[in-house]
Design a protein around this motif. Structure first.
Motif, PDB file in Angstrom:
ATOM      1  N   LEU A 453     -12.211  -8.848  12.593  1.00 45.18           N
ATOM      2  CA  LEU A 453     -11.778  -9.126  11.499  1.00 45.18           C
ATOM      3  C   LEU A 453     -12.672  -9.398  10.767  1.00 45.18           C
ATOM      4  N   HIS A 454     -13.725  -9.837  10.743  1.00 43.90           N
ATOM      5  CA  HIS A 454     -15.004  -9.450  10.296  1.00 43.90           C
ATOM      6  C   HIS A 454     -15.624  -8.921   9.608  1.00 43.90           C
ATOM      7  N   LEU A 455     -16.058  -7.911  10.745  1.00 46.19           N
ATOM      8  CA  LEU A 455     -15.861  -6.550  10.031  1.00 46.19           C
ATOM      9  C   LEU A 455     -14.674  -5.881   9.114  1.00 46.19           C
ATOM     10  N   ALA A 456     -13.514  -6.065   9.732  1.00 40.10           N
ATOM     11  CA  ALA A 456     -12.273  -5.548   8.453  1.00 40.10           C
ATOM     12  C   ALA A 456     -12.522  -5.922   6.859  1.00 40.10           C
ATOM     13  N   HIS A 457     -13.145  -6.921   7.037  1.00 41.45           N
ATOM     14  CA  HIS A 457     -13.047  -8.053   5.640  1.00 41.45           C
ATOM     15  C   HIS A 457     -14.061  -8.243   5.295  1.00 41.45           C
ATOM     16  N   THR A 458     -15.235  -6.924   6.260  1.00 45.60           N
ATOM     17  CA  THR A 458     -16.785  -7.058   5.444  1.00 45.60           C
ATOM     18  C   THR A 458     -16.535  -6.581   4.092  1.00 45.60           C
ATOM     19  N   GLU A 459     -17.456  -7.211   3.041  1.00 45.96           N
ATOM     20  CA  GLU A 459     -17.592  -7.140   1.824  1.00 45.96           C
ATOM     21  C   GLU A 459     -18.283  -5.847   1.878  1.00 45.96           C
ATOM     22  N   LEU A 460     -17.541  -4.350   0.898  1.00 40.94           N
ATOM     23  CA  LEU A 460     -18.434  -3.500   0.695  1.00 40.94           C
ATOM     24  C   LEU A 460     -19.460  -3.667  -0.095  1.00 40.94           C
ATOM     25  N   GLY A 461     -19.579  -4.048  -1.827  1.00 41.07           N
ATOM     26  CA  GLY A 461     -19.982  -4.250  -2.526  1.00 41.07           C
ATOM     27  C   GLY A 461     -19.821  -3.519  -3.545  1.00 41.07           C
ATOM     28  N   PHE A 462     -18.359  -2.740  -3.573  1.00 38.85           N
ATOM     29  CA  PHE A 462     -18.002  -1.543  -3.941  1.00 38.85           C
ATOM     30  C   PHE A 462     -15.877  -1.812  -3.821  1.00 38.85           C
ATOM     31  N   ARG A 463     -15.659  -1.335  -5.050  1.00 41.74           N
ATOM     32  CA  ARG A 463     -13.955  -0.428  -4.692  1.00 41.74           C
ATOM     33  C   ARG A 463     -13.283   0.671  -4.108  1.00 41.74           C
ATOM     34  N   THR A 464     -12.743   1.156  -2.548  1.00 44.53           N
ATOM     35  CA  THR A 464     -12.310   1.582  -2.144  1.00 44.53           C
ATOM     36  C   THR A 464     -10.815   2.378  -2.550  1.00 44.53           C
ATOM     37  N   ASP A 465      -9.821   1.527  -3.283  1.00 48.20           N
ATOM     38  CA  ASP A 465      -9.540   2.057  -3.962  1.00 48.20           C
ATOM     39  C   ASP A 465      -9.099   3.237  -5.001  1.00 48.20           C
ATOM     40  N   HIS A 466      -8.221   4.255  -4.447  1.00 47.11           N
ATOM     41  CA  HIS A 466      -8.340   5.267  -5.248  1.00 47.11           C
ATOM     42  C   HIS A 466      -9.721   6.298  -5.525  1.00 47.11           C
ATOM     43  N   LEU A 467     -10.083   5.844  -4.026  1.00 48.40           N
ATOM     44  CA  LEU A 467     -11.608   6.888  -4.574  1.00 48.40           C
ATOM     45  C   LEU A 467     -11.969   7.667  -2.992  1.00 48.40           C
ATOM     46  N   LEU A 468     -11.837   9.317  -3.560  1.00 47.98           N
ATOM     47  CA  LEU A 468     -12.012  10.599  -3.234  1.00 47.98           C
ATOM     48  C   LEU A 468     -13.012  10.507  -2.491  1.00 47.98           C
ATOM     49  N   THR A 469     -14.275  11.726  -1.590  1.00 52.86           N
ATOM     50  CA  THR A 469     -15.148  11.773  -1.237  1.00 52.86           C
ATOM     51  C   THR A 469     -14.772  13.658  -0.612  1.00 52.86           C
ATOM     52  N   PHE A 470     -15.610  13.942  -0.603  1.00 50.05           N
ATOM     53  CA  PHE A 470     -16.183  15.251   0.408  1.00 50.05           C
ATOM     54  C   PHE A 470     -17.740  16.159  -0.073  1.00 50.05           C
ATOM     55  N   ARG A 471     -17.530  16.713   0.363  1.00 45.47           N
ATOM     56  CA  ARG A 471     -19.754  17.209   0.742  1.00 45.47           C
ATOM     57  C   ARG A 471     -18.897  18.831   0.373  1.00 45.47           C
ATOM     58  N   ILE A 472     -20.191  19.742  -0.668  1.00 46.06           N
ATOM     59  CA  ILE A 472     -20.053  20.909  -0.165  1.00 46.06           C
ATOM     60  C   ILE A 472     -22.398  21.321   0.154  1.00 46.06           C
ATOM     61  N   ARG A 473     -21.407  22.477   0.384  1.00 42.15           N
ATOM     62  CA  ARG A 473     -23.326  23.411   1.317  1.00 42.15           C
ATOM     63  C   ARG A 473     -22.986  24.454   0.652  1.00 42.15           C
ATOM     64  N   PRO A 474     -24.255  24.560   0.122  1.00 42.32           N
ATOM     65  CA  PRO A 474     -23.763  25.996  -1.064  1.00 42.32           C
ATOM     66  C   PRO A 474     -23.731  27.014  -0.969  1.00 42.32           C
ATOM     67  N   VAL A 475     -23.186  28.187  -1.339  1.00 45.24           N
ATOM     68  CA  VAL A 475     -23.694  29.065  -0.447  1.00 45.24           C
ATOM     69  C   VAL A 475     -25.059  29.973  -0.370  1.00 45.24           C
ATOM     70  N   GLY A 476     -25.395  30.319   0.312  1.00 43.21           N
ATOM     71  CA  GLY A 476     -27.261  30.580   0.720  1.00 43.21           C
ATOM     72  C   GLY A 476     -27.886  29.663   0.368  1.00 43.21           C
ATOM     73  N   PHE A 477     -27.633  27.890   1.183  1.00 41.69           N
ATOM     74  CA  PHE A 477     -28.405  27.368   1.146  1.00 41.69           C
ATOM     75  C   PHE A 477     -29.979  27.438   1.770  1.00 41.69           C
ATOM     76  N   SER A 478     -30.922  27.103   0.676  1.00 39.92           N
ATOM     77  CA  SER A 478     -32.328  26.892   1.052  1.00 39.92           C
ATOM     78  C   SER A 478     -32.663  25.631   0.488  1.00 39.92           C
ATOM     79  N   PHE A 479     -34.469  25.778   1.242  1.00 38.18           N
ATOM     80  CA  PHE A 479     -35.261  24.111   0.817  1.00 38.18           C
ATOM     81  C   PHE A 479     -36.341  25.235  -0.550  1.00 38.18           C
ATOM     82  N   ASP A 480     -35.724  26.433  -0.274  1.00 34.68           N
ATOM     83  CA  ASP A 480     -36.894  26.745  -1.682  1.00 34.68           C
ATOM     84  C   ASP A 480     -36.169  26.829  -3.158  1.00 34.68           C
ATOM     85  N   HIS A 481     -35.305  26.150  -2.856  1.00 30.10           N
ATOM     86  CA  HIS A 481     -35.168  25.841  -4.597  1.00 30.10           C
ATOM     87  C   HIS A 481     -33.941  24.567  -4.196  1.00 30.10           C
ATOM     88  N   GLY A 482     -33.810  23.876  -5.767  1.00 26.12           N
ATOM     89  CA  GLY A 482     -32.892  22.736  -5.745  1.00 26.12           C
ATOM     90  C   GLY A 482     -31.102  23.303  -6.140  1.00 26.12           C
TER      91      GLY A 482
END
Length: 826
Positions: A453-482
């Protein structure tokens, strides 16, 4: 001997058929408890005991670096090459790095789980390909050829089990890679890899000591296969020697690059490393179901004691006719074993169903581990368990029955006087034991529930409602350029979408459990500059200027990034650029680095002494939770993606106008509009990420809570049976008391007094046991002490209420005893 045992078994079966209620109750109780023990042991066996599916897996070690109390799961590439050349205990060492690649050239591009590996990787795993070959020595480094090795599952499910697949190409990040091999079924290390590629960044020339001050050091996970006969302890000793050797050979390079003087390289069995996070929970679950089984044994022993009391005349006749007491004990134990075997067989069936279901619908906490199944170890464990169980719950009734006084039993005229006082005391002891163990389980479950219960009600410090997250890995990714321009284009499209209220970039998405956090060592301008290895280590994240507004993070002091902070800034990599960057920090950072001071305008030094950056703090924001709900907010430095620094891998956070799930399609279209071959992955709402972060604790609580519920039911049944037995045994006494003028209230107080005494003794024993055992779940608790007074008091009250409810039936029968009827029956 065998014939006698067979006769005893047949006689026991006939006796149990005469008492079907006892047989059914005992069989079902044992089936549930043995089934639960077998199921939990099957999980523990599949994960902790059964060897990994790689030949000689007991000789494979995970190599990692330790510095003081801290330990990381990776190793620096220079140490990897040094170990490969100087060690005397390993047959081979290997490096690998889990990653994702884009499968392009198909109608809908996909993200695939892959790993870049050194050519020695497959030799360390000692697994030969099913088709073709694995990587060769020349397929490593920046100039390695474009080849790939496929997993069996990917070859079968996605490529139709093509037998002529070797030599064909697959487009990964728009590059045609030649398929040179297919691994056998079941091989998908690490982390469910679908294919393996050469490790292009692992360059021995640039990543071996001594290293250029301006060259980045590659950090890689590392495996090693010990030579036959080399024990883990011998390997650990050799690793310590190698650590000191490397430190002695390159002291300046090690210190300049931030390596601490106490850094050592250690080894851990691969299986222990992979199962380490789950080991404590499985051991606690195993202990829980074992305690439930003990309660069941006490319950059945109580039933058999009552049955032995009703059979005293029969047993006395057998003893009077010359049967030995050892023969009676063996007969009674045989009856117990018949019950145990019957319950065990049903329990194995229940466990088989439970294991099949658990493997088919794996909880999130078990997804990364091997398939759960029953094998010969489980069967041996279950057979040993049911035999031990039968002896355990049968021993007390057997000894009690064999010790009856023959003459007194033959003279007894009724069943109410047939039980001895010893049997009555034994039943009370068993009930106290049941209640004490039940209280221990109840306290453990209560502590875990409060922690959850403590964990479930932990204050995250931001609002979670209507918040969608995702990631992309650029095609041909390389550390040679940003990839800042690509991300900026996608972000601009998302912010202009009518379904989006706000959007931002962040290389670390909050509550991403498997997130790799960027950590660096910092100094403070104006303070004495200590060596890099001794500076505080701080998390740093790259975010877009809209990050704080999108998440709703509060500004505490100063300001957020502004355009003027980065106007006219030189190109990344130029010396002047390193002196001009503005950063924002969080409150945890201020408490740690600037306690009692004003941080605004203060300068921070980041990086090695001969090539460092100077950052200026312009703002302080509120804390947010990192990758784990139960951990304190990390000390953070936020850098702006608009600062001109290279931006590599990042995530997107989108605050939607409506339900986030309805915006996924539109977001995919916006990303594909920038690059038609660019897939998105790790698409989750922030609420889903929070649920995933709670999954391990939820799983533990559900299982332990369920087993505790079973224990309480069994204990309540034991109280009911014992009090019914005591009331029946004292019916004549109660009748005499009432005939002599005792009121119903007096009888009520007498019965409840006995019940209360049992409860008080059980609570005292249970509290003592809980005090001793709860330290083992201390690491699983958050926001609550292992000796939390409220939990101990409330669970004790709850157990008392349950016991009083269970004793209501026998108590009502006691106060309704008719004195004349009781005396006439006697």
């Amino acid at each position: 001997m065998v014939e006698t045992l067979w006769e005893d078994a047949r006689y026991a079966a006939r006796n149990l058929r005469r008492d079907p209620f006892l047989a059914l109750a005992a069989t079902l109780t044992l089936a549930v408890c043995i089934g639960a023990n077998t199921t939990v042991f099957s999980v523990a066996n599949s994960i902790l005991i059964r060897p990994l599916p790689y030949p000689g897996s007991e000789r494979i070690d995970w190599i990692s670096e330790r510095s003081g109390p801290a330990q990381q799961d990776v190793i620096a590439a220079p140490d990897y090459f040094a170990l490969g050349e100087q060690n005397r205990i390993f047959e081979d060492v290997a490096a690998f790095s889990p990653m994702r690649v884009n499968w392009t050239g198909i109608e809908t591009p996909e993200q695939l789980d892959a790993s870049t590996v050194s050519p020695s990787f497959f030799r360390v795993m000692a697994t030969k390909p099913m088709l073709g070959r694995y990587l060769t020595a020349d397929e490593e480094g920046p100039k390695s050829p474009l080849v790939a090795v496929l997993s069996y599952a990917f070859w079968r499910n996605r490529l139709g089990s093509d037998p002529k697949i070797l030599g064909k190409t697959i487009a990964l990040d728009r590059l045609p890679r030649t398929i040179v091999g297919v691994m056998p079924q079941g091989f998908d290390f690490p982390l469910g890899s679908q294919l393996w590629l050469p490790m292009t960044l692992l360059d021995k020339v640039s990543q071996s000591f001594p290293i250029s001050p301006n060259s980045p050091i590659l950090i890689v996970p590392m495996l090693a296969r010990r030579k036959p006969g080399v024990t883990p302890l011998a390997a650990a000793t050799e690793m310590n020697r190698l650590s000191y050797t490397i430190q002695a050979l390159y002291p300046k390079e090690m210190r300049k690059r931030g390596f601490r003087a106490d850094l050592v390289i250690g080894n851990t069995l691969l299986q222990e490393h992979l199962t380490g996070p789950l080991r404590p929970a499985l051991l606690i679950l195993t202990g829980t179901v074992a305690l439930v089984l003990l309660i069941a044994c006490a319950n059945i022993a109580n039933l058999l004691l009552a049955r032995a009391g009703s059979r005293q005349r029969e047993l006395a006749v057998r003893l009077a006719l010359g049967s030995g007491r050892s023969r009676v004990i063996r007969q009674m134990l045989t009856e117990s074993l018949v019950l145990a075997v019957t319950g065990g067989v049903v329990g194995i069936g229940l466990a088989w169903l439970a294991v099949r279901t658990l493997d088919a619908v794996k909880p999130a906490i078990l997804v990364r581990y091997p398939a759960i199944s029953m094998d010969w170890r489980v069967l041996v464990f279950t057979i040993a368990l049911l035999l031990a169980t039968g002896v355990l719950f049968g021993m007390v009734p057997s000894l009690s029955a064999a010790g009856i006084p023959i003459q007194e039993a033959l003279k007894s005229a009724s069943l109410t006087h047939s039980a001895t006082r010893t049997a009555g005391r034994l039943r009370k002891v068993l009930v106290v034991a049941e209640l004490g163990v039940s209280l221990m389980l109840l306290i453990g479950a209560g502590l875990l529930a409060r922690s959850f219960l403590h964990l479930a009600h932990t204050e995250l410090g931001f609002r979670t409602d209507h918040l969608l997250t995702f990631r992309i890995r650029p095609v041909g990714f390389s550390f040679d350029h940003g990839y800042a321009p690509l991300y900026a284009d996608i972000l601009g499209r998302l912010q202009r979408s009518p379904m989006v209220r706000a959007a931002a970039l962040a290389d670390e998405i909050p509550l991403s459990v498997n997130e790799l956090t960027s950590i660096g060592s910092i100094g403070v301008v104006g303070r004495p500059l200590v060596p890099l290895a001794d500076r505080p280590r701080i998390n740093d994240a790259q975010v877009s200027p809209d990050f704080f507004q999108t998440l709703g993070i509060q500004l505490r002091e100063g300001r957020i990034f502004e355009d003027r902070d980065f106007a006219g800034i030189p190109a990344a990599g130029q010396r002047d650029f390193l002196q001009r960057e503005a950063v924002v920090v969080n409150e945890a950072f201020v408490r740690r680095i600037f306690p009692g001071e004003d941080p605004i305008g203060r300068g921070l030094i980041f990086g090695p002494e001969d090539f460092h950056s100077t950052w200026t703090i312009v703002g302080v924001v509120s804390d947010i939770r990192g990758s784990a709900l139960g951990a304190e907010p990390p000390s953070m430095i936020y850098r702006c993606t608009c600062a001109g620094v290279p931006v590599y891998l990042t995530g997107f956070l989108v605050r939607t106008a409506g339900p986030p799930e309805l915006a996924i399609r539109a977001i995919e279209q916006q990303v594909r509009a920038v690059d038609r071959d660019q897939p998105i992955f790790d698409v989750k709402t922030m609420d889903q990420r929070r649920d995933s972060a709670l999954a391990p604790e939820r799983f533990q609580l559900i299982l332990i809570g369920s087993f505790t519920f079973i224990a309480i039911i069994l204990a309540a049944a034991g109280v009911y049976g014992t009090m019914s037995y005591l009331v029946a045994r004292r019916t004549r006494e109660i009748g005499i008391r009432m005939a002599m003028g005792a009121r119903q209230a007096d009888v009520l107080c007498m019965v409840l007094g006995e019940t209360t005494l049992l409860v008080v003794v059980a609570i005292a024993a249970g509290l003592g046991g809980a005090w001793a055992l709860t330290r083992y779940i201390r690491s699983m608790l958050y926001g609550v002490s292992q000796l939390d007074p409220a939990t101990f008091v409330l669970t004790s009250i709850l157990l008392t209420v349950i016991v009083l409810i269970a004793s209501l039936g026998p108590t009502r029968r006691a106060v309704r005893v008719d004195p004349m009827t009781a005396l006439r029956d006697e």
